[in-house]
Every structure is written in structure tokens, then in C-alpha cells.
Design a protein around this motif. Structure first.
Motif, mmCIF file in Angstrom:
data_model
loop_
_atom_site.group_PDB
_atom_site.id
_atom_site.type_symbol
_atom_site.label_atom_id
_atom_site.label_comp_id
_atom_site.label_asym_id
_atom_site.label_seq_id
_atom_site.Cartn_x
_atom_site.Cartn_y
_atom_site.Cartn_z
ATOM 1 N N GLU A 29 -48.709 -5.722 -51.549
ATOM 2 C CA GLU A 29 -49.033 -6.527 -50.373
ATOM 3 C C GLU A 29 -47.817 -7.343 -49.963
ATOM 4 N N GLU A 88 -46.418 -10.508 -47.313
ATOM 5 C CA GLU A 88 -46.794 -11.638 -46.481
ATOM 6 C C GLU A 88 -45.575 -12.058 -45.673
ATOM 7 N N LYS A 104 -50.476 -2.396 -41.100
ATOM 8 C CA LYS A 104 -51.077 -2.604 -42.415
ATOM 9 C C LYS A 104 -50.110 -3.345 -43.333
ATOM 10 N N LYS A 105 -50.565 -4.505 -43.859
ATOM 11 C CA LYS A 105 -49.754 -5.298 -44.779
ATOM 12 C C LYS A 105 -49.902 -4.827 -46.218
ATOM 13 N N VAL A 106 -50.958 -4.091 -46.484
ATOM 14 C CA VAL A 106 -51.233 -3.623 -47.844
ATOM 15 C C VAL A 106 -51.055 -2.116 -47.879
ATOM 16 N N SER A 126 -50.974 1.374 -50.587
ATOM 17 C CA SER A 126 -51.342 1.848 -51.913
ATOM 18 C C SER A 126 -50.989 3.317 -52.034
#
Length: 703
Positions: A214, A216, A247-249, A251
């Protein structure tokens, strides 16, 4: 001609006596000498002879149509001039209506960097051509050459005072341009984007498990920020795991253990920069969770007689594919070698003191072992009816909630009169103990979350040993029971079409305490994400074709994790049916040299159909119009003969050469012939004439 770009402080027309500044806006080379000449009704007057002056003032005293000429030459040139430009300038009211450009209109006067600029040009005439220049580094750069569009759109990319220049001319004009105007605007910068934090959300980083990162960032309100994540391994190989997105995240699952780093690039959506800020995170991915032996026991306790078989048991966590090795050292040695089973049957043949070693490792590990434990055991010749634990029964699952009771019951055999003891440990620290008594069960109520180890000891009442048999069970206690998704059910279909509803039913455990979140991705792009809801049904109606990936995340309503479990379902949604019955229409049925011919294509099926046209003349095929939504083509045959027109058709989203095609022949004659369109056998076809349009219904012909 018109190699020098000239500007005026006052646009034509003007009244006589006006002071008009003439200046050089753009020149082909530096260090030129300029000569300014003005002509009226065949007579010429030199306003300024050759000099380095790039701006003069002209004060006309008569009405009329003037020709302004600027000559330029290099300082040592032997020519009369090397460059020349001519422009028309009107003085007086009788020619006021000849001004071509009425005005330039911008969407606004001030823009943030990266925003779209919209310019509209209004003129006094129809059939006008427009050309657009943008000022860059004090020079006018051509942004769009002559076209029929009176609007211009571009992204502003440089901060400061900027200008756009517009040239117009009548469509039949032979001049470089008939009128010119420019307009100024201002571009301001935005607050600088800054990445504050970039972290990994996983506590354990192992292969083939979801790794979540993630980022920020701090940025100006109401701005759209895009993030790009690039994975780099030790050898420098680069893989983009998410291209620029909001999208900040991010995976992904890593298949190869090792050291990695992820580079995050962040930029404003409208920023002209490749990126506005970046951050990097380093991390190690292990092949599996660390191997750890939780307990090493036997089904019956020491000492035992030679006649008794002994089962050695290991409880181990971590690893992917574990191997166990049991080495017995004493009166008679034994070595199991590395085996898959966590249990080993030992049949002692000689009495004595033994030391039993347990070695555990993952099958992929090259070391001798990853963890080990040692246990001592005594074998003697005396006959005993050994005490043995047959079964341990729990009335609930091994996963408990805090303050929830579980009954542990022990079934044992052997001895004369059995006694039972229970010891509860957490993190190798004793929490509770029930001393030996005749009761073979106990109620265990955990008061805190964690992993508890319950050791059950059994011995004969007359035994002098600490215990005759023992076993260990592990109980996991949670503040909540982690959510678990069992199945995702949907209608069994081989394919879906656009508009057909997809319905998912999620089958879960502990339904009343479980929340679900649904994430929809279309062709790799996230388009919808719900909040955590109680609904076990999710519906989506496809509006476009492609790969639909629906991820379902589950968590207990008390959970503080992002999610406890996840499953996903992939559905392929097909677009419209294939293109068929492509055909060509012609606007006439008689074809003569030097007369324009228009053919129009039509098809059945497909979606957003685009067409590409080829023309055969002189027995050679030429591409005359590339794929576009324009479904017609115009051409002029300049001599008689046979012409072929081929049209290819396909849906715009398909990455193929074509889906369908049609070919027609056209015979051009020197004199009108009513029927001169030929089919494959060169027979005249005239099936339908309707509103001067002939539908050519030919059998498709080879090239």
C-alpha cells in the motif's frame, strides 16, 4: 513564399492614419537582415531598407488593399534576397467585410498544467481552412496543419503565459493565409505530489501467497493521482505488476523465493512528467513459513517392554512439503531416513536406554534439517500391561472464541486404575493445571486469544512414574472465528453475452458473523468495489465484452484485518455475433472517366464495425483508406477500364486482420452504358435501383 511569419499589433482592416506595428514572429534562420516594402495599385514604397530591425511602424495615408512584403537575406549574401513573405492588408471601410476571422474563443483564460484547452474560431465565411500554431521557446510551432475544423483541443504542458496563433484562408485561396489572429492564456502549476509512506501489509512473506503493498501520498485536493508498481529482482529483471491506475493497493503472488524490491511511481493524471514522485520498498520472499516442531511425543510413555510397538508422533508447522527423519540411538540403532509421514512405528528388539532424534525439513531444503528435537526412552524386559491413550475427543472445533467452553475427554486403556491430569500452556508458559484424578474429562475455557497447548497425562494409580502415557493437542482461540468461503456458485454456462446477468451465490461458514466484499475487474481494470456487506449474492450485468474477474473477500465482522479469506471467479463475456453478409452499394450505374464514384459498405452483426478499402487499377491493389468507421469511399477513374474495389470489415475491438469482405468490379467506358457493373462471370447485374443507389449483390470474388 511566406517563409517569414509576420505579426501586427492591429489586425486588418484599419482606417488610414493608423499606426500599425509590423514585427517578425518567426524566421527561418538567425542573424538575418530584413527589408520592409509596401505596395498599392502597382506602386511600391520601401518602409525600411535591409537592417537587423525586426519591428517597424507603418502609417498608411490612403484607403485600399495593400501588399506588405518582407525580404530577408544573410549578411554576406550576394543575392537580392534569400527569403520573402507577402501579406495583404486592407485600409479603409470599403473592404471591412473581407476580414476572415471574427474572433477566437477559449474555454477559459487560466488553466492548470495538464488540463485540456478548447479553442473555437468564428469566421465571416463558410468553406474556410484553419491552421494552428503554439508558441514554444519564443517560436511558433505548427500544432495542426490546414484542416476544415474550426475547433482545436490540446493539453497544456508548460507553466506561464502562453499563446496560440490561428491562420485562416478561403478553401480556393492560393495565398499562404488570408487572415491571422492570436490569443493568450495562462498556465499555472499544481501543488507537488509527495509519497509519504510505502509499506507491505503482510506479516509473513512466502511464495504463492498474496503479497499486499500500500502507498500513501499527499497531493492537492480534487486531483486524480495514478500509481504504477514495478517489481525488480536481484538480477535486474523488471516486471510491471500494475500500470498507472488510481489503485493505491497492489497485490500479487510470487512464485520464486528471493530478494525483491518494488518501485512505486506516482503522477498526477494531467501531469506531463513521466512521474511526479517515486518510492521503493525492499523485501524478502521465503519459499515457505519457517519449519518449527511444536511437539515430539510417543503414543505410550517410557519405560516400556520389548514386546510393545511404539508410535513416534511429530506435530510441525511451516514448510510446504515436509520430510521427517527418526534416528533411534541405543542398544540397537535405527534410522528411518527422510519420510513423508509424521508418524514412525518403532519396534524395539533389545532392552536399554535410548535417545530418539527427530529431524524435520522441507523437501526443497538442501540443509540436513531445519528443526530437531530429542526424546529419551527406556526399554526393559519386564512385562507390563502398558497404559495407552486411544482417543482424545473434543465436543467442539479446535478453533474457539474467547470465553467459549470446550470439553476435552480422554479414552485410555491399560493399567489397573487410571488417573488423568491436564496441563494448559501458552507460549511455553503454564496457564492451568488439573492434578491427577479419576475424571477423564475437563472443560477448558480460554480467557484470551492465542494458540494453546493442552497436554494430557495418564498413569496407573500404582505407577511411580510421572506419567505412563501422554499426548498433546493444540487449540486456537480467537476473539472471533476467521471467515471462510467454501464455494462460489453460478449458473453453468460456456459463455456469456453482453446484457446477460451473472449471478453469484457465496457459500460460507459462520454466516451470521461474516461480511463479504465484492471486487469486479474487467480486462484487468478494477471497475467496482463494494463495501463489506452481509449479502451472499452478487449480480452484475455485463456492458462490454472481455474477461470478468470477480474477487470475493470475506472477514468476520469483528476482524481488524483487511480480509480473512478470499476466492475468485472468472467469466468470459463475448461481444456481438460475428460480422457476415458484407456488401457494397454504389451511387450510380453508369461510369465515365473523370466522374467521381462513391461506394458504401454495409454488414450484418459485429459491434462498432470499421472498414478498410483497397482499389485495383492497372492490375495492382492499393490501400486507399485505412480502417475507420467511415463506411464509404470516393474515387475518380481517369481512364476507361476495369476497376476493382475491395472492402474488409471487422469489429473495432478485435485484434485481427478482418472478419468479412466484399469485392466488386466496375467497368468505366468512354460513352454512357446503362449496365456496366460486372459480376464474377463478367455478366451485367442491375438488381435494384432505388433513389439513385444501386445495391451490388455480388458473390464474393478472390483478389
Amino acid at each position: 513564399m511566406n517563409e517569414i511569419l509576420i505579426g501586427y499589433n492591429k489586425e486588418s482592416p484599419q482606417n488610414k492614419g493608423s499606426k500599425i506595428k509590423i514585427n517578425i514572429l518567426s524566421k527561418p534562420k538567425d542573424n538575418l537582415l530584413f527589408k520592409y516594402i509596401v505596395g498599392l495599385e502597382g506602386s511600391w514604397e520601401t518602409l525600411q531598407d535591409f537592417s537587423q530591425v525586426e519591428e517597424i511602424v507603418w502609417k498608411p495615408q490612403k484607403d485600399g488593399r495593400y501588399i506588405l512584403m518582407v525580404q530577408a537575406k544573410e549578411e554576406n549574401s550576394e543575392k537580392s534576397f534569400d527569403y520573402v513573405s507577402k501579406y495583404e492588408y486592407i485600409i479603409g471601410e470599403e473592404c471591412t467585410n473581407s476580414t476572415l476571422i471574427k474572433g477566437l474563443f477559449l474555454s477559459k483564460k487560466q488553466f492548470n498544467i495538464g488540463e485540456k484547452l478548447y479553442l473555437k474560431v468564428e469566421t465571416n465565411k463558410n468553406s474556410v481552412l484553419y491552421r494552428y500554431f503554439i508558441k514554444k521557446d519564443e517560436k511558433w510551432v505548427l500544432a495542426k496543419d490546414y484542416c476544415t475544423e474550426n475547433t482545436f483541443v490540446c493539453s497544456v504542458k508548460e507553466v506561464g503565459e502562453q499563446e496560440i496563433l490561428v491562420q485562416c484562408k478561403a478553401i480556393d485561396s492560393e495565398k499562404k493565409f488570408d487572415d491571422v489572429k492570436k490569443i493568450a492564456y495562462k498556465v499555472v502549476d499544481i501543488n507537488k505530489l509527495k509519497i509519504n509512506n510505502f509499506k507491505c501489509l503482510n506479516s509473513l512473506l512466502v511464495t504463492n501467497e498474496e503479497l499486499v503493498f500500500e502507498v500513501e501520498a499527499e497531493y492537492q485536493d480534487n486531483r486524480m493521482i495514478l500509481y504504477k508498481f514495478i517489481k525488480i529482482n536481484l538480477t535486474g529483471q523488471v516486471e510491471c505488476i500494475q500500470d498507472y491506475s488510481t489503485k493505491k493497493v497492489v497485490s500479487y503472488k510470487e512464485t520464486t523465493p528471493g530478494k525483491y524490491k518494488i518501485l512505486c511511481l506516482a503522477k498526477d493524471l494531467y501531469s506531463p512528467n513521466e512521474h511526479d514522485d517515486r518510492a521503493i520498498i525492499y523485501y524478502d520472499v521465503a519459499p515457505y513459513e519457517k519449519v518449527q516442531i511444536l511437539s515430539f511425543t510417543s503414543d505410550i510413555s517410557s519405560p516400556q517392554t520389548i514386546s510393545k510397538d511404539i508410535v513416534l508422533k511429530a506435530v510441525v508447522k511451516g514448510g510446504k512439503d515436509l520430510r521427517y527423519r527418526y534416528i533411534v540411538e541405543g542398544s540397537k540403532n535405527e534410522d528411518s531416513g527422510y519420510i513423508k509421514s509424521s508418524e514412525y512405528l518403532w519396534k524395539p528388539e533389545e532392552a536399554g536406554e535410548y535417545e530418539i532424534n527427530l529431524y524435520v525439513r522441507d523437501v526443497s531444503c538442501s540443509d540436513k534439517y531445519e528443526d530437531y528435537k530429542v526424546m529419551s526412552f527406556t526399554i526393559d524386559n519386564l512385562f507390563r500391561d502398558p497404559v495407552k491413550i486411544d482417543e482424545i475427543i473434543l465436543d467442539k472445533k479446535e478453533n474457539l472464541l474467547v470465553n467459549e467452553s470446550v470439553k476435552i475427554k480422554v479414552i485410555a486403556e491399560g493399567g489397573i486404575e487410571l488417573l488423568y491430569s491436564f496441563i494448559v500452556k501458552k507460549d511455553n508458559e503454564e496457564k492451568e493445571k488439573v492434578d491427577y484424578n479419576e475424571c477423564n474429562w475437563v472443560n477448558f475455557i480460554p480467557e484470551e486469544a492465542g494458540n494453546f497447548e493442552v497436554e494430557i497425562r495418564v498413569k496407573d494409580k500404582y505407577s511411580d512414574k510421572l506419567f505412563d502415557a501422554h499426548d498433546i493437542i493444540h487449540i486456537n482461540c480467537y476473539k472471533y472465528i476467521p471467515a471462510k468461503i467454501d464455494y462460489i456458485l453460478t449458473n453453468p454456462k460456456e459463455y456469456y453475452l453482453i446484457g446477460e446477468q451473472i449471478v453469484l451465490d457465496v457459500i460460507t461458514q459462520d454466516t451470521c458473523d461474516m461480511l463479504l466484499k465484492y471486487v469486479l475487474q474487467i480486462n484487468g481494470h478494477e471497475v467496482e468495489e463494494t463495501d463489506y456487506v452481509k449479502s451472499r449474492r452478487y449480480k452484475v450485468t455485463p456492458r462490454c465484452s472481455g474477461r470478468y474477474l470477480i474477487k470475493v473477500y470475506g472477514k468476520n465482522k469483528e476482524s481488524d484485518k483487511i480480509f480473512d479469506c478470499e476466492k475468485e471467479l472468472e467469466v468470459i463475456v463475448n461481444d456481438a455475433p460475428p460480422i457476415t453478409n458484407t456488401r457494397l452499394k454504389c451511387d450510380r450505374f453508369e461510369f465515365l472517366p473523370n466522374e467521381p464514384i462513391q461506394v458504401c459498405a454495409e454488414s450484418d452483426g459485429g459491434k462498432d464495425v470499421i472498414y478498410e478499402f483497397y482499389l485495383m487499377e492497372n492490375k495492382e491493389w492499393n490501400l486507399v483508406q485505412k480502417y475507420s468507421k467511415k463506411n464509404y469511399y470516393d474515387f475518380i477513374p481517369f481512364k476507361k477500364g476495369i476497376y476493382k474495389i475491395l472492402v474488409l470489415s471487422k469489429s473495432s475491438y478485435k485484434k485481427i486482420s478482418y472478419e468479412d469482405y466484399c469485392v466488386i468490379k466496375v467497368k468505366v467506358t468512354e460513352t454512357p452504358v446503362l449496365r456496366n457493373i460486372l459480376n464474377r462471370d463478367n455478366k451485367v447485374t442491375n438488381k435494384e435501383i432505388l433513389k439513385n443507389t444501386l445495391l451490388l449483390d455480388f458473390t464474393l470474388m478472390d483478389n
